[in-house]
Enzyme design. Structure first.
Site, PDB file in Angstrom:
ATOM      1  CD  GLU A   1      11.205  -2.506   6.009  1.00  0.00           C
ATOM      2  OE1 GLU A   1      10.604  -3.598   6.056  1.00  0.00           O
ATOM      3  OE2 GLU A   1      11.448  -1.913   4.962  1.00  0.00           O
ATOM      4  CD1 TRP A  34      -0.579  -1.624   3.137  1.00  0.00           C
ATOM      5  CD2 TRP A  34       0.556   0.289   3.370  1.00  0.00           C
ATOM      6  NE1 TRP A  34       0.135  -1.700   4.310  1.00  0.00           N
ATOM      7  CE2 TRP A  34       0.847  -0.534   4.482  1.00  0.00           C
ATOM      8  CE3 TRP A  34       1.168   1.548   3.313  1.00  0.00           C
ATOM      9  CZ2 TRP A  34       1.709  -0.154   5.523  1.00  0.00           C
ATOM     10  CZ3 TRP A  34       2.025   1.926   4.336  1.00  0.00           C
ATOM     11  CH2 TRP A  34       2.286   1.087   5.419  1.00  0.00           C
ATOM     12  CG  ASN A  35       5.130   1.226   0.452  1.00  0.00           C
ATOM     13  OD1 ASN A  35       4.701   0.497  -0.437  1.00  0.00           O
ATOM     14  ND2 ASN A  35       6.380   1.211   0.844  1.00  0.00           N
ATOM     15  CD  GLU A  66       9.322  -4.999  -9.126  1.00  0.00           C
ATOM     16  OE1 GLU A  66       9.376  -4.082  -8.303  1.00  0.00           O
ATOM     17  OE2 GLU A  66       8.327  -5.708  -9.308  1.00  0.00           O
ATOM     18  CD  GLU A 115      12.290  -5.801  -6.094  1.00  0.00           C
ATOM     19  OE1 GLU A 115      13.122  -5.557  -5.194  1.00  0.00           O
ATOM     20  OE2 GLU A 115      12.623  -5.953  -7.281  1.00  0.00           O
ATOM     21  CG  LEU A 116      11.375  -9.869  -0.047  1.00  0.00           C
ATOM     22  CD1 LEU A 116      11.896 -11.181   0.481  1.00  0.00           C
ATOM     23  CD2 LEU A 116       9.860  -9.918  -0.199  1.00  0.00           C
ATOM     24  CB  CYS A 158      11.233  -1.369   1.247  1.00  0.00           C
ATOM     25  SG  CYS A 158      11.007  -0.888  -0.466  1.00  0.00           S
ATOM     26  CE  LYS A 183      -3.438  -9.625  -2.003  1.00  0.00           C
ATOM     27  NZ  LYS A 183      -4.020  -8.461  -1.317  1.00  0.00           N
ATOM     28  N   PRO A 184      -4.193  -5.925  -5.306  1.00  0.00           N
ATOM     29  CG  PRO A 184      -5.909  -4.346  -5.494  1.00  0.00           C
ATOM     30  CD  PRO A 184      -5.508  -5.712  -5.932  1.00  0.00           C
ATOM     31  N   GLY A 225       6.843  -6.496  -0.450  1.00  0.00           N
ATOM     32  CA  GLY A 225       6.310  -6.462   0.906  1.00  0.00           C
ATOM     33  C   GLY A 225       7.374  -6.888   1.898  1.00  0.00           C
ATOM     34  CB  SER A 226       7.141  -7.802   5.436  1.00  0.00           C
ATOM     35  OG  SER A 226       6.400  -9.000   5.437  1.00  0.00           O
TER      36      SER A 226
HETATM   37  O1  LIG Z   1       8.902   0.932  -0.768  1.00  0.00           O
HETATM   38  C1  LIG Z   1       9.369   0.563  -1.814  1.00  0.00           C
HETATM   39  C2  LIG Z   1       9.571   1.257  -3.126  1.00  0.00           C
HETATM   40  C3  LIG Z   1      10.165   2.583  -3.053  1.00  0.00           C
HETATM   41  C4  LIG Z   1      10.727   3.040  -4.394  1.00  0.00           C
HETATM   42  O2  LIG Z   1      10.239   2.670  -5.471  1.00  0.00           O
HETATM   43  O3  LIG Z   1      11.695   3.789  -4.353  1.00  0.00           O
END
Ligand SMILES: O=CCCC(=O)O
Length: 498
Positions: free
Chosen positions: A395, A162-163, A472, A264-265, A298, A186-187, A242-243
Site C-alpha cells: 500500500e 488519522w486519515n 461498518e 478495517e485494514l 486505504c 483511542k484516537p 489501520g494497517s
Molecule cells: O481510509 C479509509 C476510509 C475511507 C472511507 O471511508 O472511504
C-alpha cells in the site's frame, strides 16, 4: 492553550487537550503531554495528555459502569441523542473541519467534505437503533418455542487512524452507541483534538457520562496502551482501522480474551479502465480517488490498470488534470492537495519512487518531496509499472499514481487479484456483461463500477483477505458487530416425550 493556536474556533470551548473519562476532562496520572504538529508547516501547535497503561483501568471501569445503565435505555432515546449529536456536529462543522485541517494537513474543503460524509453515519445509526431484531424459529418439537434475542455486547474500544479522524470515529461510535454499547475511543496521536471536540458534542447531545470516553496518548505509548485495552477483561469488542501489520497484532491481543473484533485494514486497490470505458469519467473519478487526502486512504487506487487501446490517451488526460493541482497548506482556500500527515509518509514515497524508477518506471510528473516547511510531496504519476515493483505489492498511502498497461480482461483480473489484500476494486466499462463478470471475479469487499467512490452510510464498508473482516455501515451488518445473540428455548406446557 487556545490563545496560542494558529486558528480561531467559532466555539473555542470545543478545544480540549486532555482526555475524556466519565464525563470529565482529565489529565493522565503522569501529567505528561505530547506535541501535535501542523503537517502544513511542520510546527507544533498544540499538545495533549499522554495516557499510559496505568491509566487504562479507570477508563474501562467507568465505561463498564456506564454500560450497566446505558444498555437498558430505550433505543428511541439512544436514537434521539444520536440525532442531537448529528445536529450539533453539523452546527460545529466549520470548527471540526478547522481542527482536522491543522491535524491532518488536508485542505479545508476536504475536511468539510469529511464532516458531511461522517454526519451520514450518525443519522444512519440513529435509524438502526430501533430496528435491532431477534427472530423466532418454527419449533421442531410441538410444545417448544425457540427464539433469538439481540443484546449489546458491552464495553467496546475503537482504535482509530488519522486519515479520516471524523468519519472513522462517527462510523464506529454511532454504531456502538446505537446498539447500546459504551465505547472508549483511542484516537491516533496525530488527531486527538477533533476526536475530543466530537466527544464534547456527544456530551452536549445528552449521552450519559462514561458512554463515550476518549483516551489520548502519543506514538510511543500507543502499542502498550492499545494492548492493555484489547486485553482488558471488561472490554468485549474492539474495532480497529489501520494497517494490516498492526491489525494482526491487535487481533492477536484480542484473541487472548476471544474478543469480538472488526478489522478495517490496508488496501492495495486496483482501478481498471477498459478500452470501452468512458475516459473522462475514469479520469474525473481517479482525480478524487487518488489525490484526496494526498493519497492517504486505504480505499485509494494503488494500481491503475489501463487497457492498451486507450493507455496513452488516458495517461495524457490524467497528466493534464494532475498538473492543475495546487499543493499547499490546507487552510489556503486555493489548495487542492494538502500535506502528508507524517514525515514517515514522505520517506515511504521516496522509497517507492526510487524502486519504480530503478525497475523501468517512467516519471510523467512529480517524483520528489517539496522543499520547505511541512510534509509535502509532488503529485506523482509513473507509467510503465510492472508486477515486480514495491508499489504493486505494498500500500503506497501517498500521492503516487502508477500506470500499468494490460491487454485482456482475463489478464487484468489475474493481476488485480494478485495481492494478499482485498479491500476495494474499481473498474470502468460500458459493457453490461463485463460489468457483472468483473463484479463476480474481483476479490475485494467493495467494488466500484464506473465510480471511484463507494463509501456511504448505507453501504457496508469492509474488506476480505488480509484487508480484514467485519463490516461498518450498511443495514443490519454494522450494528450486528456490537450485538450478541442469545438463544432462548421455552417449553410451553408439558415436556415433550419426543
Ligand atoms: O481510509 C479509509 C476510509 C475511507 C472511507 O471511508 O472511504
Amino acid at each position: 492553550m487556545s490563545t496560542q493556536l494558529p486558528f480561531k474556533l467559532r466555539d473555542s470551548s470545543l478545544f480540549h487537550d486532555t482526555a475524556l473519562n466519565n464525563g470529565q476532562w482529565v489529565h493522565s496520572k503522569s501529567r505528561d503531554t505530547f506535541a501535535i504538529e501542523d503537517p502544513g508547516t511542520g510546527k507544533v501547535f498544540a499538545s495533549c495528555a499522554t495516557n499510559k497503561v496505568a491509566d487504562v483501568d479507570g477508563f474501562v471501569e467507568s465505561s463498564q459502569n456506564a454500560f450497566l445503565k446505558y444498555r437498558d435505555m430505550n433505543p428511541r432515546q439512544r436514537a434521539q441523542m444520536l440525532l442531537e449529536w448529528h445536529r450539533l456536529i453539523k452546527e460545529a462543522r466549520e470548527d471540526i473541519a478547522t481542527l482536522v485541517t491543522y491535524e491532518t494537513g488536508k485542505p479545508k474543503s476536504e475536511a468539510l467534505g469529511e464532516v458531511d460524509y461522517a454526519l451520514g453515519f450518525a443519522w444512519w445509526f440513529a435509524g438502526e437503533a430501533e430496528r435491532v431484531r431477534g427472530s423466532i424459529a418454527i419449533p421442531s418439537v410441538s410444545n417448544r418455542r425457540t427464539f433469538v434475542i439481540k443484546q449489546p455486547i458491552g464495553v467496546s474500544v475503537a482504535l482509530v487512524p488519522w486519515n479520516f479522524p471524523v468519519a472513522m470515529i462517527i462510523r464506529k461510535v454511532a454504531a456502538a452507541l446505537a446498539a447500546g454499547c459504551t465505547m472508549i475511543v483511542k484516537p491516533s496521536p496525530e488527531t486527538p483534538l477533533s476526536t475530543l471536540a466530537l466527544a464534547d458534542l456527544a456530551l452536549r447531545a445528552g449521552f450519559p457520562s462514561g458512554v463515550l470516553n476518549v483516551i489520548t496518548t502519543d506514538n510511543d505509548n500507543t502499542p502498550e496502551l492499545s494492548e492493555a485495552l484489547c486485553k482488558h477483561p471488561l472490554v468485549r469488542k474492539v474495532t480497529f482501522t489501520g494497517s494490516t501489520a498492526v491489525g494482526k497484532l491487535v487481533a492477536r491481543h484480542c484473541s487472548y480474551g476471544l474478543k469480538k473484533v472488526t478489522m478495517e485494514l490496508g488496501g492495495n486497490c486496483p482501478l481498471i479502465v477498459f478500452n470501452d470505458g468512458d475516459i473522462d469519467q475514469a479520469v474525473a473519478a481517479l482525480m478524487i480517488l487518488k489525490w484526496r487526502t494526498a493519497g492517504q486512504a486505504c480505499t485509494h487506487a494503488n494500481r491503475v490498470y489501463v487497457q492498451s487501446g486507450i493507455y496513452d490517451e488516458f495517461a495524457k488526460r490524467m497528466l493534464a488534470a494532475t498538473q492543475k493541482l495546487k499543493v499547499g497548506h490546507g487552510n489556503d482556500a486555493s489548495t487542492t492537495m494538502g500535506a502528508l500527515t507524517t514525515v514517515r509518509g514522505i520517506e515511504k514515497l521516496e522509497r517507492h519512487v526510487d524502486d519504480a524508477v530503478s525497475k523501468g518506471g517512467k516519471v510523467l510528473c512529480g517524483g520528489k518531496r517539496i522543499d520547505g516547511p511541512g510534509y509535502f510531496f509532488q503529485p506523482t504519476i509513473i507509467s510503465d509499472m510492472t508486477s515486480s515493483m514495491l508499489t504493486t505489492n505494498e500500500e503506497i498511502f501517498g500521492p503516487l499514481l502508477g500506470l500499468y498497461k494490460f491487454e485482456s480482461e482475463g489478464e487484468v483480473v489475474r493481476l488485480a487479484n494478485n495481492t494478499s489484500m482485498g479491500l476495494a476494486s474499481y473498474f470502468f466499462t460500458r459493457d453490461v456483461d463485463r460489468t457483472w463478470r468483473m463484479l463476480e471475479s474481483l476479490e475485494a469487499g467493495m467494488i466500484g463500477m464506473n465510480t471511484g467512490n463507494s463509501s456511504a452510510a448505507e453501504s457496508p464498508f469492509g474488506g476480505i483477505k488480509e484487508s480484514g473482516y467485519g463490516k461498518e455501515a450498511g443495514k443490519d451488518v454494522a450494528i450486528e458487530e456490537y450485538l450478541i445473540s442469545k438463544t432462548g428455548t421455552l417449553t410451553v406446557g408439558e415436556v415433550s416425550k419426543l
